[in-house]
Write a protein that holds these residues in place. Structure first.
Motif, PDB file in Angstrom:
ATOM      1  N   PHE A 146       5.849  -1.889  -3.967  1.00 45.53           N
ATOM      2  CA  PHE A 146       6.952  -1.301  -3.216  1.00 45.53           C
ATOM      3  C   PHE A 146       8.154  -1.056  -4.113  1.00 45.53           C
ATOM      4  O   PHE A 146       8.432  -1.822  -5.053  1.00 45.53           O
ATOM      5  N   GLY A 150      11.830   0.019  -0.155  1.00 49.06           N
ATOM      6  CA  GLY A 150      10.712  -0.352   0.709  1.00 49.06           C
ATOM      7  C   GLY A 150       9.571   0.633   0.746  1.00 49.06           C
ATOM      8  O   GLY A 150       8.610   0.440   1.492  1.00 49.06           O
ATOM      9  N   GLU A 151       9.675   1.703  -0.030  1.00 50.43           N
ATOM     10  CA  GLU A 151       8.613   2.697  -0.047  1.00 50.43           C
ATOM     11  C   GLU A 151       7.463   2.248  -0.953  1.00 50.43           C
ATOM     12  O   GLU A 151       7.661   1.468  -1.881  1.00 50.43           O
ATOM     13  N   LEU A 197      -1.092  -2.077   5.416  1.00 54.52           N
ATOM     14  CA  LEU A 197       0.054  -1.170   5.472  1.00 54.52           C
ATOM     15  C   LEU A 197       0.331  -0.700   6.898  1.00 54.52           C
ATOM     16  O   LEU A 197       1.492  -0.451   7.260  1.00 54.52           O
ATOM     17  N   HIS A 200       2.303  -3.565   8.092  1.00 51.43           N
ATOM     18  CA  HIS A 200       3.598  -3.653   7.400  1.00 51.43           C
ATOM     19  C   HIS A 200       4.598  -2.630   7.950  1.00 51.43           C
ATOM     20  O   HIS A 200       5.772  -2.951   8.180  1.00 51.43           O
ATOM     21  N   PHE A 201       4.115  -1.399   8.163  1.00 47.98           N
ATOM     22  CA  PHE A 201       5.005  -0.337   8.628  1.00 47.98           C
ATOM     23  C   PHE A 201       4.935  -0.128  10.146  1.00 47.98           C
ATOM     24  O   PHE A 201       5.539   0.820  10.656  1.00 47.98           O
ATOM     25  N   GLU A 202       4.201  -0.997  10.849  1.00 42.50           N
ATOM     26  CA  GLU A 202       4.068  -0.924  12.310  1.00 42.50           C
ATOM     27  C   GLU A 202       3.614   0.465  12.760  1.00 42.50           C
ATOM     28  O   GLU A 202       4.170   1.086  13.675  1.00 42.50           O
ATOM     29  N   LEU A 203       2.548   0.954  12.136  1.00 41.28           N
ATOM     30  CA  LEU A 203       2.080   2.307  12.411  1.00 41.28           C
ATOM     31  C   LEU A 203       1.307   2.416  13.728  1.00 41.28           C
ATOM     32  O   LEU A 203       1.039   3.526  14.199  1.00 41.28           O
ATOM     33  N   PHE A 317       3.651   7.194   6.090  1.00 39.77           N
ATOM     34  CA  PHE A 317       4.584   6.100   5.851  1.00 39.77           C
ATOM     35  C   PHE A 317       5.311   6.372   4.547  1.00 39.77           C
ATOM     36  O   PHE A 317       4.913   7.274   3.779  1.00 39.77           O
ATOM     37  N   ARG A 364       8.418  10.499   2.358  1.00 38.63           N
ATOM     38  CA  ARG A 364       7.540  10.741   3.503  1.00 38.63           C
ATOM     39  C   ARG A 364       6.990  12.166   3.472  1.00 38.63           C
ATOM     40  O   ARG A 364       7.755  13.127   3.477  1.00 38.63           O
TER      41      ARG A 364
END
Length: 544
Positions: A146, A150-151, A197, A200-203, A317, A364
């Protein structure tokens, strides 16, 4: 891995995790765009199998729509795609009889080809490399890297050579960081890095829970009088009960027969053994005669996504995106997902290419999400969104619902809810013992016999990649209440309950694992964590 940049960092414009149909089509399309527009885009594909195709298994009837977009002249090339479907059949099976029914419209395959997807991926890998794509088999993507905001800026490969006790062995190699501008996840169903992921990113915040099935497949030689080149057979009914979703398939191609069974992982009896059900299927007279005098040459199993439209997570993401079966693009009505995996890879490549050329600084690749949602693939999945959950009420109700959804083109004003597969299990006390054919090593096989046909291999002196999160739950819950369902649903004899010192304990034979991922889905308490073993290990499929 020899390509480096300044500061001795391994770096690419795009890193693709997974050398399956989606990942390789993404790589090919991106390389094509790079050459056409004379842009220097560095593309890397990481494949955890020992070679491309080693971890690939599918039925598989290939709808060529995706290939037609990617390689319009593929029919003039030397390909492993040789057998066109010439005849479709659909049967309702009882224990002794097979009743032929009209083939449901979504299951008609007049334009399809019967293939080994493993071989198709080997071929696609060769095309990708000829276009300058760097493919590194034998390397797993252990974790994401990362940036300061945070990317995602890359991945780190898994370390190798660590001993079972956790110490570094004499051949120890640390993980290698690989940096990129866009990370493309093409790991297939329940991919490890993908799931990390997504969490982590709540996708999955705005979608429903995913549904799964397990598919098992044997490949047999075919020389007897019942062989018909290009014959595609699908079946429903026996050996599964009316509450258990699933069905069989038999494909005749290239002097071989692919025989398989798909079972929805929302089944209730904890002692259903998918491998045993496949063996039982072969006792049916209709199936048995097709295998008379023949030899089984390959076996494999894999979990697959069945949730469809309403279970697709957010696809983009910061620093990357998700393609193929990692996202869940399987069309459950057609029993196909490879064509959509390929098409999603093409869409992803176009979006990433434009993103890399954009003067706007953003991590993104939002155009990918938008294009997918406007695509024919997305509309196709929306039309069939209610078919799979319709079978929660049993086979007959499921077929009635499927017929309604088909004739109305999926225009129902409602979307049925998906339910958690693992929570469907019922206590073992509710069910009698199940009986399966006695293995003879010729027609009917033990799980150990079948595993030998996969070529699977794991170094024994390494930490087990199958981790019980809370060992205290295993005996009082899994074993006492559910009868130890992992010993049944695992198609490779990884989990065994044995007696030692007058106590029942769970033994994990991690070296048998064929990476189907079922244990990470069906455990009643979500108590099994499937970690990546060393790169290059696992099955070595070639016919599947």
């Amino acid at each position: 891995m020899s390509q480096t940049t300044q500061n001795d960092q391994l770096s690419f414009d795009t890193v693709i995790i997974g050398g399956g149909a989606a990942g390789l089509c993404t790589a090919i399309r991106l390389a094509q765009k790079s050459q056409t527009h004379k842009k220097d885009i560095r593309i890397c594909v990481l494949e955890k199998g020992a070679q491309v195709g080693a971890h690939i298994i599918s039925g598989c009837i290939l709808n060529p729509e995706g290939l037609d977009q990617l390689l319009p002249n593929w029919r003039q090339m030397d390909t492993p795609i040789k057998t066109k479907v010439v005849k479709d059949r659909f049967y309702w099976m009882t224990k002794k009889h097979a009743y032929r029914l009209p083939v449901p419209p979504p299951m008609r395959n007049q334009d399809g080809y019967i293939v080994s997807l493993s071989k198709v991926c080997v071929w696609l890998g060769q095309i990708a490399e000829s276009l300058g794509v760097s493919i590194f088999p034998g390397y797993s993507a252990h974790k994401a890297l990362f940036g300061k905001d945070g990317e995602v800026i890359g991945i780190e490969t898994g370390e190798m050579g660590r001993l079972k006790n956790g110490d570094k062995g004499p051949q120890y190699q640390p993980g290698v960081p690989i940096y990129c501008k866009q990370l493309i996840l093409a790991e297939g169903c329940k991919g490890s890095l993908t799931e990390n992921l997504i969490n982590h990113f709540e996708l999955r915040k705005n979608c429903q829970i995913q549904n799964y099935a397990i598919g098992l497949k044997e490949v047999w030689t075919a020389k007897n009088k019942y062989y018909q080149e290009g014959l595609s057979i699908h079946s429903t009914g026996w050996p599964l009960d009316h509450k258990t979703y699933g069905g069989g398939f038999i494909y005749h191609y290239e002097g071989k027969i692919a025989l398989g069974l798909v079972i929805g992982l929302d089944y209730q009896p904890p002692n259903i053994d998918p491998h045993g059900e496949l063996q039982k299927l072969k006792t049916h007279p209709f199936i048995s005669r097709q295998l008379d005098g023949e030899q089984c040459i390959a076996y494999g199993a894999r979990a697959l996504n069945e949730g469809g439209y309403q279970a697709i997570p957010q696809l983009v993401f910061p620093g990357g995106l998700i393609v193929g079966c990692a996202a869940g693009f399987l069309n459950v009505a057609q029993l196909k997902g490879t064509h959509n995996a390929m098409k999603s890879g093409i869409i992803a490549a176009d979006a990433v290419f434009n993103h890399l050329q954009s003067p706007i600084s953003s991590t993104r690749c939002t155009n990918y999400q938008h294009t997918i949602e406007q695509s024919s693939m997305y509309r196709e999945l929306k039309k069939v969104r209610n078919i799979r959950p319709g079978f929660y009420r049993g086979r007959l109700a499921g077929f009635m619902n499927a017929a309604f959804e088909t004739v109305t083109f999926g225009l129902s004003p409602w979307t049925l809810r998906l339910e958690n597969d693992a929570k469907k299990l019922r206590p073992i006390a509710d069910y009698p013992p199940r009986h399966y054919p006695k293995p003879d090593g010729k027609r009917y096989f033990s799980k150990t016999d079948s595993v030998r046909l996969t070529g699977t291999n794991h170094t024994e002196d390494q930490p087990c990649h199958l981790v019980i999160k809370d060992p205290k739950r295993v005996i009082p819950i899994n074993y006492a209440i559910y009868g130890g369902p992992e010993q049944f649903y695992c198609p490779a004899n990884v989990y065994e309950y044995i007696k030692t010192n007058q106590k029942v304990v769970l033994q994990i034979n991690g070296q048998n694992c064929i990476h189907c991922k079922t244990c990470a889905i069906k455990d009643p308490g979500d108590n099994i964590e499937w970690l990546l073993p060393q790169g290059g290990e696992g099955p070595r499929y070639s016919e599947t």
